[in-house]
Every structure is written in C-alpha cells, then in structure tokens.
Design a protein around this motif. Structure first.
Motif, PDB file in Angstrom:
ATOM      1  N   LEU A   1       0.816  -1.223   0.000  1.00 41.84           N
ATOM      2  CA  LEU A   1       0.000   0.000   0.000  1.00 41.84           C
ATOM      3  C   LEU A   1       0.850   1.273   0.000  1.00 41.84           C
ATOM      4  CD1 LEU A   1      -2.685  -1.178   2.586  1.00 41.84           C
ATOM      5  CD2 LEU A   1      -3.025  -0.845   0.136  1.00 41.84           C
ATOM      6  N   GLY A   2       2.166   1.104  -0.058  1.00 37.79           N
ATOM      7  CA  GLY A   2       3.018   2.281  -0.118  1.00 37.79           C
ATOM      8  C   GLY A   2       3.219   2.987   1.199  1.00 37.79           C
ATOM      9  N   TYR A   3       3.037   2.259   2.311  1.00 35.13           N
ATOM     10  CA  TYR A   3       3.115   2.890   3.630  1.00 35.13           C
ATOM     11  C   TYR A   3       4.548   2.923   4.166  1.00 35.13           C
ATOM     12  CZ  TYR A   3       1.182   4.213   8.212  1.00 35.13           C
ATOM     13  OH  TYR A   3       0.844   4.874   9.354  1.00 35.13           O
ATOM     14  N   VAL A   4       5.485   2.301   3.429  1.00 38.91           N
ATOM     15  CA  VAL A   4       6.841   2.211   3.950  1.00 38.91           C
ATOM     16  C   VAL A   4       7.512   3.562   4.052  1.00 38.91           C
ATOM     17  CG1 VAL A   4       7.270  -0.136   3.238  1.00 38.91           C
ATOM     18  CG2 VAL A   4       7.667   1.726   1.635  1.00 38.91           C
ATOM     19  N   ARG A   5       6.945   4.581   3.424  1.00 38.67           N
ATOM     20  CA  ARG A   5       7.537   5.910   3.552  1.00 38.67           C
ATOM     21  C   ARG A   5       7.287   6.513   4.928  1.00 38.67           C
ATOM     22  NH1 ARG A   5       4.874   8.405  -1.696  1.00 38.67           N
ATOM     23  NH2 ARG A   5       3.241   7.063  -0.877  1.00 38.67           N
ATOM     24  N   ASN A   6       6.363   5.918   5.672  1.00 39.60           N
ATOM     25  CA  ASN A   6       6.121   6.369   7.043  1.00 39.60           C
ATOM     26  C   ASN A   6       7.382   6.143   7.882  1.00 39.60           C
ATOM     27  OD1 ASN A   6       5.381   5.288   9.948  1.00 39.60           O
ATOM     28  ND2 ASN A   6       3.833   6.779   9.390  1.00 39.60           N
ATOM     29  N   ALA A   7       7.724   7.111   8.746  1.00 36.36           N
ATOM     30  CA  ALA A   7       8.993   7.053   9.489  1.00 36.36           C
ATOM     31  C   ALA A   7       9.105   5.816  10.364  1.00 36.36           C
ATOM     32  CB  ALA A   7       9.140   8.308  10.348  1.00 36.36           C
ATOM     33  N   VAL A   8       8.011   5.421  11.014  1.00 32.43           N
ATOM     34  CA  VAL A   8       8.089   4.261  11.898  1.00 32.43           C
ATOM     35  C   VAL A   8       8.298   2.993  11.091  1.00 32.43           C
ATOM     36  CG1 VAL A   8       6.842   2.893  13.597  1.00 32.43           C
ATOM     37  CG2 VAL A   8       6.657   5.377  13.633  1.00 32.43           C
ATOM     38  N   ALA A   9       7.530   2.831   9.993  1.00 29.59           N
ATOM     39  CA  ALA A   9       7.696   1.640   9.167  1.00 29.59           C
ATOM     40  C   ALA A   9       9.087   1.612   8.568  1.00 29.59           C
ATOM     41  CB  ALA A   9       6.636   1.633   8.067  1.00 29.59           C
ATOM     42  N   ARG A  10       9.600   2.769   8.182  1.00 26.97           N
ATOM     43  CA  ARG A  10      10.928   2.827   7.599  1.00 26.97           C
ATOM     44  C   ARG A  10      11.981   2.379   8.623  1.00 26.97           C
ATOM     45  NH1 ARG A  10      10.371   7.573   5.511  1.00 26.97           N
ATOM     46  NH2 ARG A  10      11.493   8.782   7.081  1.00 26.97           N
ATOM     47  N   SER A  11      11.778   2.784   9.859  1.00 27.76           N
ATOM     48  CA  SER A  11      12.740   2.397  10.895  1.00 27.76           C
ATOM     49  C   SER A  11      12.694   0.897  11.146  1.00 27.76           C
ATOM     50  CB  SER A  11      12.459   3.151  12.198  1.00 27.76           C
ATOM     51  OG  SER A  11      11.309   2.657  12.838  1.00 27.76           O
ATOM     52  N   LEU A  12      11.488   0.299  11.049  1.00 31.57           N
ATOM     53  CA  LEU A  12      11.382  -1.138  11.228  1.00 31.57           C
ATOM     54  C   LEU A  12      12.123  -1.871  10.107  1.00 31.57           C
ATOM     55  CD1 LEU A  12       7.670  -1.536  12.336  1.00 31.57           C
ATOM     56  CD2 LEU A  12       9.703  -1.992  13.694  1.00 31.57           C
ATOM     57  N   LYS A  13      11.957  -1.411   8.881  1.00 29.24           N
ATOM     58  CA  LYS A  13      12.609  -2.079   7.758  1.00 29.24           C
ATOM     59  C   LYS A  13      14.124  -1.937   7.828  1.00 29.24           C
ATOM     60  CE  LYS A  13      10.824  -2.432   3.745  1.00 29.24           C
ATOM     61  NZ  LYS A  13      10.432  -3.834   3.853  1.00 29.24           N
ATOM     62  N   SER A  14      14.604  -0.871   8.440  1.00 29.48           N
ATOM     63  CA  SER A  14      16.043  -0.684   8.576  1.00 29.48           C
ATOM     64  C   SER A  14      16.567  -1.303   9.869  1.00 29.48           C
ATOM     65  CB  SER A  14      16.389   0.807   8.557  1.00 29.48           C
ATOM     66  OG  SER A  14      15.869   1.448   9.709  1.00 29.48           O
ATOM     67  N   ARG A  15      15.686  -1.998  10.599  1.00 28.47           N
ATOM     68  CA  ARG A  15      16.037  -2.701  11.828  1.00 28.47           C
ATOM     69  C   ARG A  15      16.418  -1.748  12.948  1.00 28.47           C
ATOM     70  NH1 ARG A  15      16.358  -8.030  10.705  1.00 28.47           N
ATOM     71  NH2 ARG A  15      17.339  -8.464  12.677  1.00 28.47           N
ATOM     72  N   ARG A  16      15.937  -0.529  12.902  1.00 33.20           N
ATOM     73  CA  ARG A  16      16.184   0.426  13.976  1.00 33.20           C
ATOM     74  C   ARG A  16      14.860   0.866  14.555  1.00 33.20           C
ATOM     75  NH1 ARG A  16      21.389   0.700  15.714  1.00 33.20           N
ATOM     76  NH2 ARG A  16      21.262   2.923  16.166  1.00 33.20           N
TER      77      ARG A  16
END
Length: 346
Positions: free
Chosen positions: A45-60
């Motif tokens: 759905l394109g939600y990965v631009r959200n800061a929290v989701a982005r931090s999860l994907k970067s393992r931080r």
C-alpha cells in the motif's frame, strides 16, 4: 481515496486487527507472523515511507529493553534511574520487563530480539543457565548483562564484587566484637546467592571463626521471605549477636522480626544488609548496608550498550564496580542516629 493508506486499510489488507497493526508499527512485541503480514501489506500500500515503518525495515526501532528480576526491588530502580537518562540523551526509549527471575521469561526476551522490537537489551538475571549462554551467543542485537557470567562468555558484562562486599560487612561486625555472626541468604542456585554464601564462609575462616551451618538460613530476596527465614533462624539459634543479610529487603524483614521478638538492634543483634538501597537509610533503625553500586552498574551498562549500537565490534568488555560499606544505626547504635540528626540540622 487519495489520502493514502491508513492503519485501517493496512489491517484490512493484512487480515489482522487494527491493534495488531499499531503494535507492529510502534515496535512493540508481536508474533513474527503478524509482523510479516503487516509489513507486507504496508509495502503493497506504499506505507513504507512512514517514518516508523521505515525504521522497522532498517532494523532500527530506537528502543532498548531492560529486563530485571523484580521491578519492585529498589536495587533495580537505582539501575533504572541511571539507565534511562543515558539512553534518552542518545535518542532511545526504554522498555521494561520484570521477569520475576523466571528463566523461561528471560529466554523469551532474548529470543524476541530476533523480532526487531528493540535495538538492544540490558538484562540482569539472577540465574545464568546454559540456555542463557546459548541465546547470548546467537543474540540478534547487542546485549549487556548486569551480573556475573562465566569467564569466556562473549557478552559485555557489568558486575558487582559481592565477595569483597561481604568481607567488608563481616569485618565490620567482627571489629564491633560480634562473634556469633549469622547469615540469611537467597537461593544458592542464583548468582548472588552462591557468591555471597561463599564469601561469608571465606570471611569467617579468614577471621578464625568457625563456620556453623546452624547460623545459615536460606530464603529468598524478598522482605516477606526475610521475615520467615529470620524467624526460623532465631528459633534455632537464639544466641546470635549479628546478622549478615544477602540484600536490604531480607534485612528489613529481619528488623521486623527482631523488633517483634523484643531483640534490640544493635545492642542484642547487629544487622547488615546489601545493596544500600534508599530503604536502608529510611528504615528504623537506619540500616548499615554494603553498596554494590547499583546506580553505577546501570550507567555503565547503558554506556556499553550505546558503544555497541554506535558500531563498536571489539572484544566483550567487563566492568567491575567496587563495593563500599555505609555504616548506620543498625550496627553503630542510637548515638549514630542522634549524631546524624544533629549534623543534618546544622
């Protein structure tokens, strides 16, 4: 329709509840399968631009966990008061776990590091089992242990010197003329129980005093257990003139029982605790106690963990905090209390 994905639409796409999506996106402990579903739906759905989701994907996640045996024990609270500001200044939030010293709960915390809900862990286990050591060897995030671990364990470690601390206490009691020095300890299968029990026996031997099993009572590191253990000890060995307690909570329970039995402290029985918590100075009479540097250990653990998070991949580090004896009325007598009050009001 053009407002972009929301928690509701992600929940619908993933087939999970809105609450589950919220837990994943806020980095809270969640089943790995649920994390995968939510992150896949967020990607679609394109939600990965959200800061929290982005931090999860970067393992931080910018979260650190602190796992302790008993959140009500003032020694752990002293650690917490030093850990939190160090981590907060570096941009991390603190997640607390009170495990009640249940090994399975501690192993679960170590296992959950693979779910990326925190960036690192500070743990203070009472028991260190083979399973602990196996999990530490394969931990998916930096870990610092507050407490002793076997030599060669590849984990950063901040420890107290219980052996020297017990010796300070027993030497103090001996210098006061006490010769029937009893001990109330915690479980011997715990790291502190084993260390403090061995140190007590060694201190007596070095002073030329006999080790008498009748003067040793095994309980647990809680005030209620302290009451029970001291009551049993006094029934068996009423002639004791000093009491070495393995922590302050046991010592406070001892004061309760001695008061109830009409035994004066310190005239009849001198009492020493360990940890030098806030409760030691606030008790009546105030409690002589061995500080094991709980605050210093907490701060050192937080600083070691930050070094790992900032890229330090060197050999494991060990920090040992020296003990010190805080002498108060439970061994020094009522004159000490009067002197302290006068000095406090000067």
């Amino acid at each position: 329709m053009g407002d972009g994905p929301t928690i509701t639409t992600i929940a619908e796409r993933a087939g999970v509840s809105i609450a589950s999506v919220s837990r994943v996106l806020n980095g809270l402990p969640t089943r790995q399968e649920t994390v995968r579903k939510v992150m896949a739906a967020a990607d679609e759905l394109g939600y990965v631009r959200n800061a929290v989701a982005r931090s999860l994907k970067s393992r931080r996640t910018h979260q650190i966990a602190f796992a302790m045996a008993d959140v009500g024990n003032p020694a752990y609270l002293a650690m917490l008061r030093e850990i939190q500001p160090v981590l907060k200044a570096a941009g991390y939030r603190l997640v607390l776990h009170s495990t009640d010293a249940v090994v399975a709960d501690e192993i679960d915390v170590l296992h959950s590091l693979g779910e990326r809900y925190v960036d690192g862990l500070i743990m203070s286990p009472l028991r260190v089992t083979d399973t602990h050591l196996q999990m530490l060897a394969t931990a998916r995030a930096p870990v610092v242990i507050i407490g002793s671990v076997p030599d060669g364990t590849r984990v950063d470690n901040v420890r107290a010197d219980s052996r020297t601390g017990v010796r300070l206490a027993v030497d103090h009691l001996y210098a006061l003329g006490r010769r029937r020095i009893a001990m109330v300890n915690g479980p011997l299968d715990t790291v502190p129980g084993a260390a403090r029990g061995a140190a007590y026996r060694e201190a007596l031997t070095d002073l030329g005093l006999p080790y008498d099993e009748n003067l040793v009572q095994i309980g647990d590191f809680y005030r209620e257990e302290g009451r029970r253990a001291v009551a049993e000890l006094l029934d068996r060995a009423p002639e004791i003139d000093a009491l070495m307690c393995a922590n302050d909570l046991i010592a406070l329970g001892a004061l309760d029982v001695l008061r109830a039995k009409g035994r004066r402290v310190p005239e009849d029985v001198a009492v020493v605790g360990m940890d030098d918590t806030d409760l030691a100075a606030a008790s009546w009479p105030s409690l002589t106690s061995v500080s094991l540097g709980s605050a210093e250990r907490g701060k050192a653990a937080a600083e070691l963990l930050l070094e790992r998070l900032q890229g330090d991949d060197g050999d494991p580090k060990r920090v040992t905090v020296a003990p010190r004896l805080a002498i108060r009325a439970s061994t020094a007598g009522p004159d000490y209390e009067r002197t302290q009050r006068k000095e406090g009001g000067a």
